[in-house]
Design a protein around this motif. Structure first.
Motif, PDB file in Angstrom:
ATOM      1  N   SER A 112       0.963  20.667  -5.753  1.00 17.19           N
ATOM      2  CA  SER A 112      -0.452  20.341  -5.534  1.00 17.19           C
ATOM      3  C   SER A 112      -0.674  18.840  -5.390  1.00 17.19           C
ATOM      4  N   PHE A 113       0.248  18.027  -5.968  1.00 16.92           N
ATOM      5  CA  PHE A 113       0.202  16.565  -5.896  1.00 16.92           C
ATOM      6  C   PHE A 113      -1.212  16.065  -6.223  1.00 16.92           C
ATOM      7  N   PRO A 114      -1.605  16.082  -7.493  1.00 15.59           N
ATOM      8  CA  PRO A 114      -2.972  15.695  -7.894  1.00 15.59           C
ATOM      9  C   PRO A 114      -3.403  14.345  -7.324  1.00 15.59           C
ATOM     10  N   TYR A 115      -4.681  14.239  -7.051  1.00 14.94           N
ATOM     11  CA  TYR A 115      -5.264  13.076  -6.381  1.00 14.94           C
ATOM     12  C   TYR A 115      -4.906  11.762  -7.078  1.00 14.94           C
ATOM     13  N   GLU A 116      -5.063  11.699  -8.395  1.00 16.85           N
ATOM     14  CA  GLU A 116      -4.812  10.464  -9.125  1.00 16.85           C
ATOM     15  C   GLU A 116      -3.365  10.017  -8.979  1.00 16.85           C
ATOM     16  N   LYS A 117      -2.445  10.964  -9.077  1.00 19.26           N
ATOM     17  CA  LYS A 117      -1.033  10.617  -8.975  1.00 19.26           C
ATOM     18  C   LYS A 117      -0.672  10.207  -7.550  1.00 19.26           C
ATOM     19  N   MET A 122       0.667   5.815  -3.741  1.00 15.54           N
ATOM     20  CA  MET A 122       0.321   5.094  -2.516  1.00 15.54           C
ATOM     21  C   MET A 122       0.231   3.598  -2.772  1.00 15.54           C
ATOM     22  N   THR A 123      -0.400   3.211  -3.866  1.00 12.32           N
ATOM     23  CA  THR A 123      -0.537   1.789  -4.164  1.00 12.32           C
ATOM     24  C   THR A 123       0.811   1.166  -4.508  1.00 12.32           C
ATOM     25  N   HIS A 225      -6.071   2.678  -5.824  1.00 17.13           N
ATOM     26  CA  HIS A 225      -5.766   2.779  -7.252  1.00 17.13           C
ATOM     27  C   HIS A 225      -6.085   1.472  -7.973  1.00 17.13           C
ATOM     28  N   LEU A 226      -5.668   0.349  -7.401  1.00 22.17           N
ATOM     29  CA  LEU A 226      -5.963  -0.953  -8.015  1.00 22.17           C
ATOM     30  C   LEU A 226      -7.458  -1.234  -8.003  1.00 22.17           C
ATOM     31  N   LEU A 227      -8.131  -0.933  -6.913  1.00 21.57           N
ATOM     32  CA  LEU A 227      -9.568  -1.185  -6.823  1.00 21.57           C
ATOM     33  C   LEU A 227     -10.342  -0.376  -7.859  1.00 21.57           C
ATOM     34  N   ARG A 228      -9.890   0.833  -8.131  1.00 26.68           N
ATOM     35  CA  ARG A 228     -10.550   1.652  -9.155  1.00 26.68           C
ATOM     36  C   ARG A 228     -10.343   1.060 -10.534  1.00 26.68           C
TER      37      ARG A 228
END
Length: 290
Positions: A112-117, A122-123, A225-228
């Motif tokens: 499923s590769f969860p969104y957060e991971k 990606m970052t 990820h960094l921006l969040r």
């Protein structure tokens, strides 16, 4: 060889601390997935004095490796691509012990590769790509064309891994086989670079332009990820504050390059505050308001 290893993994399976055991067999003469061992025995445990313990075995000319890995370390490997073979072992291996369907649930989560991971990965790859691109450009500008060429290959590798993650897949050890199936555009970039008849300096120069376009197209999504993390507080961040955030640990080594790039693209901005030194300022970073 499985019959020879069976007493070993059966003993491990009887221990209450063991969550699951996977066997991975070598299927080709040269096998990056198994580090050229004939068999890998992956034992996942809840807790361990040593987070990663490895033992090698030999039997009638064949070799095997047993990896006993603590659950938390395994998840860190998966989330940060620190040890990419682990994902392939889980997907491709034979499950010989699975306490309370632990491995089955892990496979479902990986698929499923969860969104957060996915955003974290990606970052991580984007930060590596940014640094590698800057190093390639510097080498090319200083006339070190062969070094620039080899570094560009690394750039394309990071771009390939990033494109795979964007499409919702985990990068494998054999990345370019994946890219050929998943992202033909990125695959063609690599083909053009390797097969080009141009001189080395021209090859690198042309690919710098192409990779720059690919980087810019991903600047917001790949750095999300960094921006969040930066949105956690209203004010600006010192570099040290950001670097020491546990969420940023996986790409802390490339954080400077990533911040410099995002500032150059006016996605973030530097905030200067006075120091006791004359005309010397502290630099802090915040997301630039639109």
């Amino acid at each position: 060889m499985e019959n020879i290893l069976r007493p070993i993994y059966q003993e491990r399976a009887s221990m209450p601390n063991t969550l699951g055991i996977i066997l991975v067999e070598k299927t080709r003469p040269v096998s990056p997935t198994t580090d050229n061992f004939d068999m890998i025995l992956l034992v996942i445990v809840k807790h361990s004095e040593e987070p990663w313990f490895t033992k090698h075995y030999s039997y009638e000319g064949k070799i095997a490796a047993m990896h006993i890995v603590e659950e938390t370390l395994l998840h860190y490997w998966i989330d940060t691509s620190t040890y990419r073979r682990a994902v392939e072992w889980i997907f491709e291996g034979k499950v010989v012990f699975d306490r309370n369907e632990y491995i089955e649930k892990l496979k479902i989560e990986l698929a499923s590769f969860p969104y957060e991971k996915r955003k974290l990965k990606m970052t991580i790859e984007f930060a590596k790509l940014i640094r590698s691109y800057a190093e390639t450009k510097d080498l090319h500008d200083s006339g070190q064309y062969l070094d620039a060429y080899t570094r560009m290959v690394r750039c394309l590798h990071y771009l390939a891994r990033l494109s795979i993650i964007e499409k919702g897949h985990h990068p494998e050890v054999t990345v370019w086989n994946q890219v050929r199936r998943i992202d033909s555009e990125v695959y063609k970039l690599c083909e053009e670079f390797i097969q080009s008849k141009e001189e080395t300096d021209q090859r690198v120069q042309l690919m710098l332009l192409a990779v720059n376009v690919a980087i810019n197209a991903r600047s917001h999504s790949a750095a999300e990820h960094l921006l969040r993390v930066m949105r956690i507080k209203d004010g600006a961040w010192t570099f040290g504050e950001l670097k020491n955030r546990p969420e940023v640990e996986a790409y802390a080594a490339d954080l400077s390059a990533l911040l410099n790039y995002l500032e150059e693209k006016e996605i973030i901005e530097a905030v200067l505050t006075e120091t006791k030194g004359k005309a010397l300022y502290h630099r802090e970073y915040r997301i630039k308001e639109l």
